[in-house]
Design a protein around this motif. Structure first.
Motif, mmCIF file in Angstrom:
data_model
loop_
_atom_site.group_PDB
_atom_site.id
_atom_site.type_symbol
_atom_site.label_atom_id
_atom_site.label_comp_id
_atom_site.label_asym_id
_atom_site.label_seq_id
_atom_site.Cartn_x
_atom_site.Cartn_y
_atom_site.Cartn_z
ATOM 1 N N ASN A 149 0.809 -1.219 0.000
ATOM 2 C CA ASN A 149 0.000 0.000 0.000
ATOM 3 C C ASN A 149 0.846 1.273 0.000
ATOM 4 O OD1 ASN A 149 -2.179 -1.671 0.038
ATOM 5 N ND2 ASN A 149 -2.813 -1.208 2.135
ATOM 6 N N ASP A 150 2.097 1.178 0.519
ATOM 7 C CA ASP A 150 2.934 2.374 0.594
ATOM 8 C C ASP A 150 3.788 2.577 -0.657
ATOM 9 O OD1 ASP A 150 4.582 0.195 1.030
ATOM 10 O OD2 ASP A 150 5.838 1.227 2.508
ATOM 11 N N GLN A 151 3.599 1.751 -1.671
ATOM 12 C CA GLN A 151 4.388 1.866 -2.889
ATOM 13 C C GLN A 151 3.652 2.684 -3.956
ATOM 14 O OE1 GLN A 151 5.267 -2.502 -3.371
ATOM 15 N NE2 GLN A 151 7.395 -1.792 -3.469
ATOM 16 N N TYR A 152 4.274 2.758 -5.136
ATOM 17 C CA TYR A 152 3.717 3.517 -6.259
ATOM 18 C C TYR A 152 3.575 2.613 -7.486
ATOM 19 C CZ TYR A 152 4.596 8.016 -3.940
ATOM 20 O OH TYR A 152 4.588 9.075 -3.069
ATOM 21 N N PHE A 153 2.607 2.944 -8.312
ATOM 22 C CA PHE A 153 2.557 2.407 -9.668
ATOM 23 C C PHE A 153 3.259 3.410 -10.575
ATOM 24 C CE2 PHE A 153 -1.556 0.583 -8.060
ATOM 25 C CZ PHE A 153 -1.152 -0.749 -8.096
ATOM 26 N N SER A 204 -2.439 7.304 -0.173
ATOM 27 C CA SER A 204 -2.055 7.984 1.074
ATOM 28 C C SER A 204 -0.886 8.946 0.870
ATOM 29 C CB SER A 204 -1.686 6.953 2.144
ATOM 30 O OG SER A 204 -0.541 6.202 1.744
ATOM 31 N N LYS A 205 -0.231 8.884 -0.305
ATOM 32 C CA LYS A 205 0.907 9.755 -0.590
ATOM 33 C C LYS A 205 0.596 10.634 -1.799
ATOM 34 C CE LYS A 205 4.477 6.539 1.054
ATOM 35 N NZ LYS A 205 5.723 5.817 0.666
ATOM 36 N N PRO A 206 1.322 11.752 -1.943
ATOM 37 C CA PRO A 206 1.149 12.563 -3.148
ATOM 38 C C PRO A 206 1.540 11.757 -4.393
ATOM 39 C CG PRO A 206 2.347 13.780 -1.463
ATOM 40 C CD PRO A 206 2.273 12.348 -0.988
ATOM 41 N N SER A 207 0.896 12.039 -5.486
ATOM 42 C CA SER A 207 1.186 11.373 -6.753
ATOM 43 C C SER A 207 1.615 12.398 -7.790
ATOM 44 C CB SER A 207 -0.052 10.618 -7.260
ATOM 45 O OG SER A 207 -0.454 9.611 -6.358
ATOM 46 N N LEU A 208 2.343 11.933 -8.794
ATOM 47 C CA LEU A 208 2.737 12.787 -9.909
ATOM 48 C C LEU A 208 2.134 12.201 -11.168
ATOM 49 C CD1 LEU A 208 6.203 14.365 -10.608
ATOM 50 C CD2 LEU A 208 4.941 13.248 -12.443
ATOM 51 N N ARG A 209 1.301 12.986 -11.822
ATOM 52 C CA ARG A 209 0.573 12.499 -12.995
ATOM 53 C C ARG A 209 0.872 13.394 -14.187
ATOM 54 N NH1 ARG A 209 -4.369 14.453 -14.424
ATOM 55 N NH2 ARG A 209 -4.520 15.341 -12.312
ATOM 56 N N GLU A 210 1.334 12.768 -15.280
ATOM 57 C CA GLU A 210 1.547 13.493 -16.531
ATOM 58 C C GLU A 210 0.405 13.137 -17.482
ATOM 59 O OE1 GLU A 210 5.103 14.425 -19.782
ATOM 60 O OE2 GLU A 210 5.177 12.588 -18.590
ATOM 61 N N VAL A 225 5.937 -1.655 -10.297
ATOM 62 C CA VAL A 225 5.691 -1.336 -8.897
ATOM 63 C C VAL A 225 7.001 -0.834 -8.301
ATOM 64 C CG1 VAL A 225 4.984 -2.225 -6.648
ATOM 65 C CG2 VAL A 225 3.887 -3.080 -8.729
ATOM 66 N N VAL A 226 7.024 0.432 -7.831
ATOM 67 C CA VAL A 226 8.254 1.054 -7.360
ATOM 68 C C VAL A 226 8.026 1.666 -5.986
ATOM 69 C CG1 VAL A 226 9.057 1.494 -9.713
ATOM 70 C CG2 VAL A 226 7.703 3.240 -8.528
ATOM 71 N N ASP A 227 9.125 2.126 -5.394
ATOM 72 C CA ASP A 227 9.081 2.637 -4.018
ATOM 73 C C ASP A 227 8.944 4.157 -3.920
ATOM 74 O OD1 ASP A 227 9.337 0.094 -2.877
ATOM 75 O OD2 ASP A 227 11.528 0.154 -3.104
ATOM 76 N N ARG A 228 9.254 4.864 -5.003
ATOM 77 C CA ARG A 228 9.239 6.336 -4.893
ATOM 78 C C ARG A 228 8.981 6.955 -6.270
ATOM 79 N NH1 ARG A 228 14.396 4.505 -5.044
ATOM 80 N NH2 ARG A 228 15.787 5.473 -6.617
ATOM 81 N N ILE A 229 8.575 8.214 -6.247
ATOM 82 C CA ILE A 229 8.387 8.968 -7.488
ATOM 83 C C ILE A 229 9.741 9.165 -8.165
ATOM 84 C CG2 ILE A 229 7.787 11.239 -8.411
ATOM 85 C CD1 ILE A 229 5.575 11.410 -6.340
#
Length: 314
Positions: free
Chosen positions: A111-115, A145-151, A306-310
């Motif tokens: 849940n704490d990771q990023y796509f 639960s975390k900020p996301s970066l969307r292009e 599936v990654v850990d950070r932006i």
């Protein structure tokens, strides 16, 4: 009864195909005959009368029941075309089988990771004009639960965390996806949200299935296949856009009347390629907002990890 008699008898039936269906069948027949004629000529052969009438029968039947006649080739002999009728139901069933065979090599996301995902988007005006393309990269928090970066369309957006009471549907959290049924009948009932028998229940189900396929997520085993099988049970699904290019791959589409989404699948492998939508740009006309400049947009997922950070891609 030979093929000629079958075509003649069927064509005079009072419940036979419409003039529009006959015209479509003639066009398909002409294309099939031309392709076969070119192939036969290259081998010094003539086009047989039996093949001509068999192609006519298949073309007329296809026009009547809403299927597409596809000219394919045997892998062992590329010079020998065959005609096969493929319905929207069969395309979804083949896509389900392909999904089960391929599986997924992505890890179960925490849940704490990023796509991380890369999308290739094309937009073409309905009335013709220049096609625009974008290749976008985004990082979306798995549970929000975390900020996301969307292009999107080449512009970067910094999305804040989801609010405390905001719930994504369909979910992106793996544990929630795993609770969804992989039985096609049960999943279709869930897509309908208990509206079985309501006038737009099937349209709503198609929309829900489209939402499940939109956006990045890691599907539990069997869920994507079950979704395709569930939608294959809808009686009004139809085949269209059988000549769409998705990042260099020819696609066949499955849609539903009045739905703005079309599923796109590879014409040879039946891999799921993405969604095609019909949209419009709102403009102010004489002081009132109106939907104008309609376009078709195709969006395909080129990569997902599936990654850990932006900023991380692998």
């Amino acid at each position: 009864m030979d093929e000629l008699t079958m075509v003649r008898d069927w064509d005079t039936d009072e419940n036979g195909p419409s003039d529009q269906a006959r015209a479509a069948a003639r066009a398909r027949l002409a294309a099939a005959m031309a392709a076969e004629s070119r192939s036969a000529a290259s081998r010094g052969l003539g086009l047989s009368r039996r093949l001509v009438f068999r192609a006519a029968l298949v073309g007329m039947a296809a026009a009547a029941v809403g299927v597409t006649v596809v000219v394919a080739h045997d892998d062992e002999d590329d010079d020998t075309p065959r005609l096969e009728a493929v319905s929207a139901t069969e395309v979804l069933q083949k896509a389900a089988a392909r999904s089960r065979d391929m599986g997924s090599d992505l890890p179960i996301p925490r849940n704490d990771q990023y796509f991380y995902y890369k999308t290739y988007t094309t937009r073409t005006p309905v009335k013709g004009g220049r096609t625009r393309t974008w290749t976008d990269e985004s990082w979306m928090s798995v549970d929000g639960s975390k900020p996301s970066l969307r292009e999107e369309y080449g512009k970067v957006h910094h999305d804040p965390p989801l609010g405390e009471h905001h719930v994504r549907w369909p979910p992106t959290v793996y544990s929630k996806l795993k609770r969804m049924p992989t039985d096609p009948d049960q999943l279709l009932a869930q897509f309908r949200h208990g509206q079985m028998g309501a006038p737009d229940a099937d349209l709503y189900a198609f929309f829900e299935g489209s939402m499940l396929m939109m956006g990045p997520r890691v599907m539990p085993p069997g869920l994507q296949a079950a979704a395709f099988e569930a939608l294959s049970k809808l009686p009004r699904i139809r085949l269209d856009y059988d000549d769409v290019d998705v990042a260099g791959r020819r696609a066949v589409g499955v849609s539903y009347p009045k739905a703005s989404f079309t599923f796109l699948f590879d014409r040879k492998t039946y891999d799921y390629l993405g969604l095609r939508t019909k949209g419009s740009i709102p403009k102010k006309v004489h002081g009132e907002w109106q939907q104008t400049d309609y376009y078709y947009e195709t969006r395909g997922l080129q990569d997902i990890q599936v990654v850990d950070r932006i900023g991380q891609r692998r």
